[in-house]
Design a protein around this motif. Structure first.
Motif, short mmCIF file in Angstrom:
data_model
loop_
_atom_site.label_atom_id
_atom_site.label_comp_id
_atom_site.label_asym_id
_atom_site.label_seq_id
_atom_site.Cartn_x
_atom_site.Cartn_y
_atom_site.Cartn_z
N ARG A 1 58.39 38.08 44.79
CA ARG A 1 59.22 39.53 44.30
C ARG A 1 58.36 40.55 43.64
O ARG A 1 57.27 40.30 43.17
CB ARG A 1 60.15 38.76 43.08
CG ARG A 1 61.09 37.61 43.56
CD ARG A 1 62.06 38.15 44.54
NE ARG A 1 62.89 39.17 44.32
CZ ARG A 1 64.14 38.90 43.68
NH1 ARG A 1 64.53 37.81 43.56
NH2 ARG A 1 64.93 39.93 43.16
N LEU A 2 58.95 41.63 43.85
CA LEU A 2 57.96 42.91 43.41
C LEU A 2 58.54 43.33 42.09
O LEU A 2 59.64 43.47 41.83
CB LEU A 2 58.12 43.89 44.21
CG LEU A 2 57.31 45.21 44.21
CD1 LEU A 2 55.70 44.81 43.98
CD2 LEU A 2 57.53 46.32 44.88
N TYR A 3 57.66 43.46 41.30
CA TYR A 3 57.83 44.11 39.65
C TYR A 3 57.23 45.24 39.34
O TYR A 3 56.10 45.67 39.76
CB TYR A 3 57.71 43.02 38.85
CG TYR A 3 58.56 41.68 38.83
CD1 TYR A 3 59.78 41.53 38.28
CD2 TYR A 3 58.18 40.69 39.63
CE1 TYR A 3 60.47 40.22 38.14
CE2 TYR A 3 58.81 39.42 39.87
CZ TYR A 3 60.00 39.44 39.25
OH TYR A 3 60.50 38.24 39.54
N ILE A 4 57.47 46.03 38.27
CA ILE A 4 56.81 47.23 37.71
C ILE A 4 56.92 46.92 36.25
O ILE A 4 57.97 46.59 35.49
CB ILE A 4 57.59 48.55 37.98
CG1 ILE A 4 57.53 48.90 39.51
CG2 ILE A 4 56.82 49.62 37.18
CD1 ILE A 4 58.18 50.24 39.92
N PHE A 5 55.85 46.68 35.76
CA PHE A 5 55.49 46.55 34.32
C PHE A 5 55.20 48.14 33.62
O PHE A 5 54.39 48.64 34.23
CB PHE A 5 54.05 45.34 33.83
CG PHE A 5 54.43 44.13 34.33
CD1 PHE A 5 54.40 43.13 33.24
CD2 PHE A 5 54.70 43.63 35.59
CE1 PHE A 5 54.59 41.90 33.35
CE2 PHE A 5 55.02 42.22 35.91
CZ PHE A 5 55.06 41.53 34.89
N HIS A 6 55.52 48.23 32.64
CA HIS A 6 55.42 49.50 31.99
C HIS A 6 55.79 49.42 30.71
O HIS A 6 56.28 48.74 29.87
CB HIS A 6 55.99 50.64 32.74
CG HIS A 6 57.55 50.77 32.54
ND1 HIS A 6 58.31 51.26 31.77
CD2 HIS A 6 58.44 49.88 33.45
CE1 HIS A 6 59.57 51.16 31.67
NE2 HIS A 6 59.86 50.13 32.70
#
Length: 531
Positions: A281-286
């Motif tokens: 699965r693809l995530y964006i941490f920010h």
């Protein structure tokens, strides 16, 4: 034997070469005619800061570095420890090294011990140590391109798989594609041809994107995606780009992914977005805040299954990262968290991030580490541990900051590069290194470099290089994405450069394109035999 000289420099303008940088141990090596400065004439050994009872740090510098060879083959380093500006203090600073690259600082109570030896700022070292110093602390150069004088293939596809070998000044190599001129070549019948080609090299002119800091590129679903902090509008939006190649990202259209108006509690200061794939699965941490700077905290967005990364509606609402028990990672309004990065190492998932406590006293930004739950990537499985504080002069220059970690998995070692100091022209990149088999949750397992890998002196015209990330292209090359300033006061802007690996397997981050492939070696010839 080779002769090296230990020295410090005079400080320059604070934006160019501050006292905290100048008052460190520099090394020059005698080349037969003169002493040649190593490491871009930058320091390689810095005094550690002193930790105060309240947890804050007091920066220190050094002067008058000297050395002596010990009976066991190591070297004792002595210096006068000073305040950060090079004045006062005057206590002894002692350290031990075997290669003048890694240092173990000793207690100042050993000062009397050092007086037993004839210390000098000029010392002879074995050829093998000198060779390693030169190979590590000078920018490598392409010295040859090797390709067979004759090759036999049965198809163009087979020809395209044959790589040219680029050889570098330290003996390391890199395999590169060749762009051939195949006019008149007929692969459908046997024959012989004299052909010419050029070593393939992706070109990234700095900057590739102005006012885009903390860049990150990933490969997902057959495409490359780029995202970065948007300095152009005060960090209120995040835009994403998509292309079939890394180079194509430079001119790709930007699409709005997240802004500070869409969600309640997700306000401005949208900082340091990173793509991470976890269990498919693809995530964006920010990081983001409801509005107030002192409430900036780490968040995660998830792409829905089968979703399009370019479609903002396919991303979940940002969710705040928590500890294992579900409690807040930090106390909002008192401590901020940011620059969280994720990676897999020896079958487990981990995160590293920067955390800064402002109240009751600003302690500076420290690097933290924890195990992550891959099935719920906003929750930890372990208690956070501190793995780095900004205790060297290059890390506390203008402000006490360690931030922007990103992992580079080299198989037997994990390199966690990170950035330090104020986000100005003196921003730098250094690294923590973890050996395979060691417990990453034990701070003692990490080895911290005593000097930066990238500074404003590494590549002409790029100032304040930092907050980098890595991505692998379709040829297996690793590229470093980073931001720097095109001028001392220029805007933070994205850059991309290939990561080379020296003869010791260590990453080289300052190899520019004209050094990577020497221009007069790019053209090659061979006899092509169609069989």
């Amino acid at each position: 034997m080779k002769t090296i000289r230990l020295y410090t420099r005079e400080p320059m303008d604070t934006a160019i070469y501050d006292a905290k940088l100048a008052y460190s141990m520099h090394i020059a090596i005698w080349n037969g005619e003169e002493f040649k400065a190593l490491n871009h004439n930058s320091g390689v050994f810095f005094a550690k800061a002193v930790e105060n009872p309240d947890g804050s740090l007091t920066a220190k510098s050094l002067r008058e570095p000297k050395a002596v060879r010990m009976d066991d083959g190591s070297y004792l380093i002595s210096a006068v420890r000073t305040e950060a500006d090079g004045c006062g203090d005057g206590t002894a600073l002692l350290a031990r090294t075997r290669d003048f690259l890694w240092y173990e600082e000793l207690g100042s109570e050993d000062e009397l011990y050092s007086r037993k030896f004839d210390m000098s700022d000029t010392i002879e070292i074995p050829d093998e140590i000198a060779e390693r110093l030169v190979n590590t602390l000078t920018t490598l150069e392409n010295i040859a391109i090797e390709f067979p004088e004759e090759i036999a293939v049965s198809s163009k596809e087979e020809l395209d798989e044959i790589r040219a070998k680029a050889v570098y000044s330290d003996g390391s190599v890199d395999l590169k594609r060749v762009d051939w001129d195949l006019g008149g070549v007929d692969f459908s019948r046997n024959g012989e041809y004299e052909i010419e080609g050029r070593v393939h090299q992706e070109h990234f002119e700095f900057p590739v994107a102005v006012n885009r800091a903390d860049p990150c590129v990933t490969f997902w679903g057959g495409y490359y995606f780029y995202i970065a902090t948007n300095d152009a509008d005060g960090n209120h939006t995040l835009y994403i780009r998509k292309a079939e190649t890394i180079q194509g990202l430079v001119t790709a259209e930007e699409v709005l992914l997240l802004d500070s108006e869409t969600y309640e509690s997700i306000g401005g200061l949208l900082w340091a977005p990173e793509f991470h794939e976890i269990k498919g699965r693809l995530y964006i941490f920010h990081a983001c805040t409801p509005g107030e700077f002192f409430k900036e905290e780490s968040h995660v967005m998830e792409l829905r299954e089968g979703g399009d990364p370019m479609n903002r509606d396919d991303w979940s609402r940002p969710k705040r990262v928590t500890k294992a028990d579900g409690s807040d990672l930090a106390e909002a309004g008192k401590t901020i968290t940011l620059d969280m990065t994720e990676f897999e190492w020896e079958g487990k998932y981990y995160v590293a991030w920067s955390q800064r406590e402002f109240l009751p006293k600003d302690l500076g930004a420290w690097l933290y580490f924890a195990e992550l739950d891959p099935d719920e990537p906003t929750r930890f499985l372990s208690e956070p541990v501190i793995i780095s504080k900004p205790d060297y002069g290059w890390a506390n220059n203008h402000t006490f900051v360690d931030e922007g970690p990103f992992a580079l998995n080299l198989g037997d070692k994990l390199w966690l590069t990170f950035s330090s100091a104020a986000v100005d022209s003196t921003y730098v990149v250094s690294a923590l290194i973890l050996d395979k088999g060691k417990n990453p949750l034990d701070p003692k397992s990490w080895r911290k470099m005593n000097y930066p890998l990238l500074t404003s002196r590494s590549v002409p015209g790029e100032f304040g290089t930092g907050h980098n990330a890595y991505v692998k292209d379709k040829d297996g090359h690793i590229f470093n994405t980073y931001h720097a300033r095109p001028g001392v006061d220029g805007p933070r802007s994205s850059g991309i450069r290939r990561v080379h690996f020296n003869v010791y397997g260590e990453p080289v981050l300052d190899m520019t394109e004209e050094i990577d492939v020497k221009p007069d070696l790019m053209c090659i010839k061979t006899k092509l035999v169609i069989k």
